[in-house]
Design a protein around this motif. Structure first.
Motif: not given
Ligand code: GAL
Length: 366
Positions: A192-212
């Motif tokens: 309900a409240g959202g998932q815990m999120a600590r150490d992180m990176t971002l990644f942009v794939d070849d097709n332009g989609s981005a991921y956290h």
């Protein structure tokens, strides 16, 4: 942008910028934009106080990766006590990507509100029109509230019952030796409240989609979460990766199809053996391949005394990736060092070995 006199990388040494000051961009990542590299990272101050954010996110630019120009503070902490990024908060592992659809630079980071230790487990997002900023803080939140992971059995897609919550409240989740980890409880508790999120990176794939990609569920489980087309929010699609394996410090590399995640174990500022994870698709079945470090003794057991932060593809050189890691110094945070090493592929698997000194010519010799 002047080309300086540095012609090599010396992992673990002082790395001076164009003003002769040790680069201050810890837990960072690099964005290549218009043939210039921009290195964003945590600006730390001296002493133990430096483990908190007193300044913000620092950015440097370089054409050659050896010589870095100080471009100032990209995102500044705030003096407003109402601001989630108030001076004295914890602001870690900032990463910046470029959104071509909107022509905006988007920054995500791990945020802990001031005075609450690491209990907040929030993600922060900021945006800018210019690569070096100033970045405008947008919001902080726990990602994926009201969304079930893609890769869990249907029968687990239900919030915790009162007795499960009571059971969870009695468990000790941290520390070593690690106690029993309740693999099926935490993501349901946080639905309900959202998932815990600590150490992180971002990644942009070849097709332009981005991921956290973030350490969630009490650091026990990584999540890979797709971002919306503007890269500003979670798109409502995420998976859990190796529940209960306690992978943190994620850094993504994609080469010739497969995806690889470098990660660390979970031992705070102290280094530990790195891990390498692989999958054929980003939302696929991630498996653990083992420790990607080559060498002997402590090189393997403490990842060359460092913890991963980012994998940088080198422009114009195929199969050339730099493993970027931090050698933390929690007693004097500003003196944290940078361990950059060339990724070497063995039978298609990325690995890393120590080099006292190396340069990009390394990638031409293969
Ligand atoms: C590490 C993490 C760092 C920082 C530190 C605090 O495990 O990778 O980014 O959060 O813990 O102890």
């Amino acid at each position: 942008m002047s080309l300086g006199t540095n012609r090599s990388f010396r992992p673990g040494e002082l790395w001076l910028d164009d003003r002769g000051v040790h680069i201050n961009a810890h837990g960072g990542g690099i964005l290549l934009h218009n043939e210039t590299y921009f290195w964003f990272g945590e600006h730390k101050i001296a002493g133990e106080a430096g483990n908190l954010a007193h300044v913000g996110v620092h950015v440097y630019s370089s054409r050659d990766l050896y010589n870095w120009k100080d471009e100032g503070i990209a995102l500044a902490v705030s003096d407003d006590p109402q601001s989630p990024i108030m001076r004295g908060c914890i602001l870690e592992r900032p990463k910046v990507v470029f959104n071509t659809r909107r022509n905006k630079f988007v920054m995500w980071f791990h945020l802990e509100p001031k005075g609450a230790g690491y209990t907040g487990s929030l993600s922060g997002a900021a945006v800018a029109d210019k690569v070096t900023g100033p970045y405008q803080f947008l919001r902080s939140f726990r990602p994926n509230a009201g969304v079930w992971p893609e890769n869990v059995p249907a029968e687990t897609k239900r919030p915790l019952a009162a007795e499960e919550l009571a059971r969870l409240d009695k468990m000790e989740l941290g520390g070593a030796p690690r106690p029993y980890y309740p693999k099926q409880l935490l993501f349901r508790r946080d639905f309900a409240g959202g998932q815990m999120a600590r150490d992180m990176t971002l990644f942009v794939d070849d097709n332009g989609s981005a991921y956290h990609i973030y350490a969630s569920e009490g650091n026990g489980t990584l999540h890979i979460s797709q971002l919306t087309d503007d890269f500003l929010s979670p798109a409502g699609k995420f998976i859990r990766v190796l529940p209960g394996r306690f992978n943190e410090a994620p850094a993504m590399l994609k080469w010739r199809g497969p995806y690889f995640l470098f990660a660390s174990d979970c031992t705070g500022w102290s280094p530990n053996p790195a891990r390498l994870l692989a999958a054929d698709s980003i939302f696929g079945n991630w498996e653990e391949l083992g420790n990607p470090c080559l060498g002997t003794g402590a090189q393997i057991t403490n990842t060359f005394e460092s913890q991963p932060t980012f994998i940088l593809p080198v422009q114009g050189k195929p199969e050339a990736f730099i493993f970027m890691a931090d050698r933390w110094n929690p007693q004097n945070a500003i003196d944290g060092r940078y361990v950059w090493l060339p990724v070497e592929f063995y039978h298609g698997v990325p690995m890393i070995a120590w080099h006292d000194e190396w340069n990009l010519g390394f990638f031409d010799k293969k």
